[in-house]
Design an enzyme around this catalytic site. Sequence first.
Site, PDB file in Angstrom:
ATOM      1  CG  ASP A  80     -46.772  35.589 169.184  1.00 45.30           C
ATOM      2  OD1 ASP A  80     -45.629  35.624 169.234  1.00 45.30           O
ATOM      3  OD2 ASP A  80     -47.385  36.697 169.751  1.00 45.30           O
ATOM      4  CD  GLU A 137     -42.526  40.005 170.426  1.00 44.36           C
ATOM      5  OE1 GLU A 137     -41.941  41.022 171.082  1.00 44.36           O
ATOM      6  OE2 GLU A 137     -43.235  40.069 169.555  1.00 44.36           O
TER       7      GLU A 137
END
Length: 397
Positions: A80, A137
């Site tokens: 991400d 994350e």
Amino acid sequence: MNAPLAATAAELAPGLIELRRALHAEPELGLHLPRTQEKVLAALDGLDLEITTGIRASSVVAVLRGGRPGPAVLLRGDMDGLPITERTGLPYASANGAMHACGHDLHTAGLVGAARLLAGVRTDLPGDVIFMFQPGEEGYDGAGVMIAEGVLDAAGAPPVAAYGVHVAADLPRGLFATRPGRLMAAYGVFDVTVRGAGGHGSRPHRALDPIQVAAEIVTALQVFVTRRFDVFDPVVITVGEFSGGTAHNVIPETARFRAGVRSFSAATSDRLAAELPELARHIAIGHGLTADATFETMYPATVNDPAEAQAYAATAIELFGANRFEELAEPRTGSEDFSRVLQQVPGSYGFLGAAPPELDQDALPGNHSPLALFDDAILGDQALLLAELAIRRLRAR
């Protein structure tokens, strides 16, 4: 050095760079990364992997079955981006308001590279490899979501070791670094809303000013850290949000701030969660106001298994030379949800410097900066280290 594997990594590098740049141009945030997931699945196509995708998140789990029976090893890369408007000026820079400012595009491409390398030596592997492509994350606990959905059992039995690499925009290109034990901090979010009574700015005595009390709590946090906690078990508190009021001559009814809280031991993390809300409430009460205060624990500390950290170091040195490895003297105060994997599986996490060498090495923008630059020429080495770690651990049984 594993010369054949290194040669293959060098051959794969241009394709990994192309994948990384495609990911970089189109970052996605949080747990739902459909375009990123699509790119990863396309990059893994044809490798004869057992692939599953997530339910609560756009995760990808791929299992490579070795040619001989044995244990499993897990390799992880997060996917991400961050809600940052990129200002690098790169020809493949993101234009969608998000940015891969923490290098997760390299993590993803490097893990694809490791999968390709290991698929090429499948018949020689005495065991299996789990490739964990993780969303969320950056504050969404994607690792926790994937663990809940069974990533650690994807090969049929829990892995005997887990490894990951995090690129760093402020470390020299090609430098690997880690340490045994505590590597990165635990992280929590302290959220405080002070409630008072609004009024005219000219008559503060007829109101209960929440901004002044909230500011006093912010100041008290630093005293609290230095006077209540051991300096050798550090705590870092950063107030990143503070809001209150709508006009310069109006005392508002509420003021709010949020702080990131980092620590390195479970005992200290537990104390912070219990004592910080009490501190805020009592300061507010002392001024005749009230405070709603909560502490949300996000991630535990990232702690490397000592033996696995030594294996990480030895592998990096043998592959790339002693001049390209550094044992960190102290932990880094950033946080990482791979810590959840390392709570359950012995393993090691480390850093790989990715600073472009043409930049001023004394003024490098770090990770999370809109100017952060990562030299993707390191991708072949990143993939090679991950693959070799898996090979050595499987052969060691």
